[in-house]
Write a protein that holds these residues in place. Structure first.
Motif, mmCIF file in Angstrom:
data_model
loop_
_atom_site.group_PDB
_atom_site.id
_atom_site.type_symbol
_atom_site.label_atom_id
_atom_site.label_comp_id
_atom_site.label_asym_id
_atom_site.label_seq_id
_atom_site.Cartn_x
_atom_site.Cartn_y
_atom_site.Cartn_z
ATOM 1 N N GLU A 92 47.848 44.458 87.600
ATOM 2 C CA GLU A 92 47.118 43.226 87.316
ATOM 3 C C GLU A 92 46.222 43.392 86.083
ATOM 4 O O GLU A 92 46.166 42.508 85.218
ATOM 5 C CB GLU A 92 46.266 42.820 88.527
ATOM 6 N N GLU A 93 45.542 44.512 86.001
ATOM 7 C CA GLU A 93 44.684 44.784 84.843
ATOM 8 C C GLU A 93 45.520 44.928 83.571
ATOM 9 O O GLU A 93 45.121 44.451 82.499
ATOM 10 C CB GLU A 93 43.876 46.057 85.078
ATOM 11 N N ALA A 94 46.674 45.571 83.687
ATOM 12 C CA ALA A 94 47.545 45.773 82.526
ATOM 13 C C ALA A 94 48.065 44.443 82.000
ATOM 14 O O ALA A 94 48.045 44.184 80.788
ATOM 15 C CB ALA A 94 48.708 46.687 82.893
ATOM 16 N N ARG A 95 48.519 43.588 82.892
ATOM 17 C CA ARG A 95 49.045 42.289 82.452
ATOM 18 C C ARG A 95 47.950 41.411 81.867
ATOM 19 O O ARG A 95 48.228 40.554 81.006
ATOM 20 C CB ARG A 95 49.724 41.585 83.635
ATOM 21 N N ALA A 96 46.725 41.622 82.284
ATOM 22 C CA ALA A 96 45.605 40.844 81.739
ATOM 23 C C ALA A 96 45.344 41.179 80.279
ATOM 24 O O ALA A 96 44.678 40.414 79.564
ATOM 25 C CB ALA A 96 44.345 41.079 82.564
ATOM 26 N N LYS A 97 45.868 42.310 79.810
ATOM 27 C CA LYS A 97 45.716 42.700 78.410
ATOM 28 C C LYS A 97 46.763 42.045 77.513
ATOM 29 O O LYS A 97 46.733 42.204 76.292
ATOM 30 C CB LYS A 97 45.839 44.227 78.281
ATOM 31 N N ILE A 98 47.681 41.330 78.131
ATOM 32 C CA ILE A 98 48.800 40.732 77.410
ATOM 33 C C ILE A 98 48.675 39.217 77.380
ATOM 34 O O ILE A 98 48.479 38.572 78.412
ATOM 35 C CB ILE A 98 50.132 41.141 78.072
ATOM 36 N N TYR A 99 48.768 38.665 76.194
ATOM 37 C CA TYR A 99 48.805 37.215 75.990
ATOM 38 C C TYR A 99 50.174 36.885 75.411
ATOM 39 O O TYR A 99 50.657 37.579 74.513
ATOM 40 C CB TYR A 99 47.708 36.764 75.027
ATOM 41 N N MET A 100 50.794 35.819 75.912
ATOM 42 C CA MET A 100 52.144 35.479 75.472
ATOM 43 C C MET A 100 52.257 33.985 75.211
ATOM 44 O O MET A 100 51.780 33.172 76.004
ATOM 45 C CB MET A 100 53.166 35.914 76.527
ATOM 46 N N MET A 101 52.866 33.657 74.080
ATOM 47 C CA MET A 101 53.066 32.260 73.708
ATOM 48 C C MET A 101 54.548 31.945 73.581
ATOM 49 O O MET A 101 55.329 32.777 73.119
ATOM 50 C CB MET A 101 52.378 31.958 72.375
ATOM 51 N N ASP A 102 54.919 30.732 73.986
ATOM 52 C CA ASP A 102 56.258 30.236 73.715
ATOM 53 C C ASP A 102 56.127 28.974 72.872
ATOM 54 O O ASP A 102 55.050 28.691 72.329
ATOM 55 C CB ASP A 102 57.052 30.009 75.011
ATOM 56 N N VAL A 103 57.175 28.216 72.759
ATOM 57 C CA VAL A 103 57.159 27.037 71.892
ATOM 58 C C VAL A 103 56.122 26.002 72.333
ATOM 59 O O VAL A 103 55.652 25.187 71.539
ATOM 60 C CB VAL A 103 58.572 26.404 71.832
ATOM 61 N N ASN A 104 55.714 26.042 73.599
ATOM 62 C CA ASN A 104 54.746 25.070 74.117
ATOM 63 C C ASN A 104 53.315 25.606 74.155
ATOM 64 O O ASN A 104 52.415 24.920 74.643
ATOM 65 C CB ASN A 104 55.161 24.618 75.516
ATOM 66 N N GLY A 105 53.101 26.818 73.663
ATOM 67 C CA GLY A 105 51.750 27.363 73.622
ATOM 68 C C GLY A 105 51.566 28.585 74.506
ATOM 69 O O GLY A 105 52.537 29.249 74.903
ATOM 70 N N LEU A 106 50.326 28.880 74.807
ATOM 71 C CA LEU A 106 49.986 30.049 75.612
ATOM 72 C C LEU A 106 50.501 29.896 77.036
ATOM 73 O O LEU A 106 50.363 28.828 77.645
ATOM 74 C CB LEU A 106 48.462 30.223 75.633
ATOM 75 N N LEU A 107 51.069 30.972 77.572
ATOM 76 C CA LEU A 107 51.547 30.943 78.954
ATOM 77 C C LEU A 107 50.356 31.058 79.903
ATOM 78 O O LEU A 107 49.605 32.036 79.852
ATOM 79 C CB LEU A 107 52.516 32.096 79.221
ATOM 80 N N THR A 108 50.187 30.053 80.746
ATOM 81 C CA THR A 108 49.138 30.061 81.764
ATOM 82 C C THR A 108 49.708 29.472 83.049
ATOM 83 O O THR A 108 50.729 28.778 83.032
ATOM 84 C CB THR A 108 47.913 29.218 81.353
ATOM 85 N N THR A 109 49.044 29.744 84.140
ATOM 86 C CA THR A 109 49.496 29.181 85.423
ATOM 87 C C THR A 109 49.074 27.729 85.576
ATOM 88 O O THR A 109 49.469 27.070 86.540
ATOM 89 C CB THR A 109 48.926 30.000 86.592
ATOM 90 N N THR A 110 48.306 27.210 84.627
ATOM 91 C CA THR A 110 47.843 25.822 84.708
ATOM 92 C C THR A 110 48.647 24.882 83.822
ATOM 93 O O THR A 110 48.360 23.684 83.780
ATOM 94 C CB THR A 110 46.348 25.734 84.331
#
Length: 218
Positions: A92-110
């Motif tokens: 969980e801590e490791a993935r929190a260090k990663i930000y990822m964007m696709d064509v629609n913007g930043l990947l978020t659960t919201t």
């Protein structure tokens, strides 16, 4: 398996969802690997580790922004997360260090759209606002490395490089898409816009760059 039990099955250029499905089904049953997911991940991870050494940032403190969320980007992100776990972090801590964007913007659960299963592990769960602008995400996350795997051509403009340099003395700029026409930035621009400070590596070949009397070899 009966006839050639030591044979390595290598596959690539499958549709992203299909590639992950095949790999997850077969990787514990036979000797195989997907070059887009695992091969790219291994090579980029090596560059990232050495780039962090040049930058002087401990791996446990590094934050990485991916532009692109397909098989190659997720493959690199998976291996990066595993690397950080090996440094003592939880997944969980490791993935929190990663930000990822696709064509629609930043990947978020919201986000309102339904993310593919393979990229969901890298969607932000910490209340990070939904953002479509690359510069906005850089300013918010302040990443140490910017990795381009979108295959969409020039995406890293001067404003993007300036934002990366604002919080990093030696930002990692990795335009990894190929061929050269699909690279996120040209080497000449990366060195010029960062005043020669960026640590540059690419997925396409670039000739040496002359800038301010110094030769930079990508």
């Amino acid at each position: 398996q009966d006839k050639w039990p030591a044979c390595l099955i290598q596959f690539e250029d499958f549709a992203t969802d299909r590639a992950f499905s095949i790999l997850s089904t077969l990787q514990d049953r036979c000797f195989c690997f997907n070059d887009d997911i695992q091969g790219t991940g291994a090579v980029v991870l090596a560059g990232f580790i050495n780039g962090m050494k040049i930058q002087g940032t401990a791996l446990k403190h590094a934050k990485v922004l991916f532009v692109g969320a397909g098989s190659a980007a997720c493959g690199v992100a998976i291996q990066l997360a595993d690397l950080l776990v090996s440094e003592g972090m939880s997944m969980e801590e490791a993935r929190a260090k990663i930000y990822m964007m696709d064509v629609n913007g930043l990947l978020t659960t919201t986000r309102s759209d339904d993310l593919p299963e393979y990229s969901r592990p890298f969607a932000r769960t910490d209340g990070t606002p939904d953002m479509q602008s690359l510069v906005d995400v850089i300013n918010h996350a302040q990443p140490h490395a910017l990795l381009g795997l979108a295959g969409a051509g020039p995406l890293f403009g001067k404003d993007v490089i300036s934002a990366m340099c604002a919080t990093n003395e030696r930002p990692l700029i990795f335009p990894l898409s190929n061929p050269t026409t699909k690279a996120e930035i040209m080497a000449e621009d990366a060195y010029a816009w960062s005043d020669g400070k960026c640590v540059f590596a690419a997925g396409s070949p670039f000739p040496p760059v002359e800038y301010n009397g110094k030769t930079y070899t990508p």
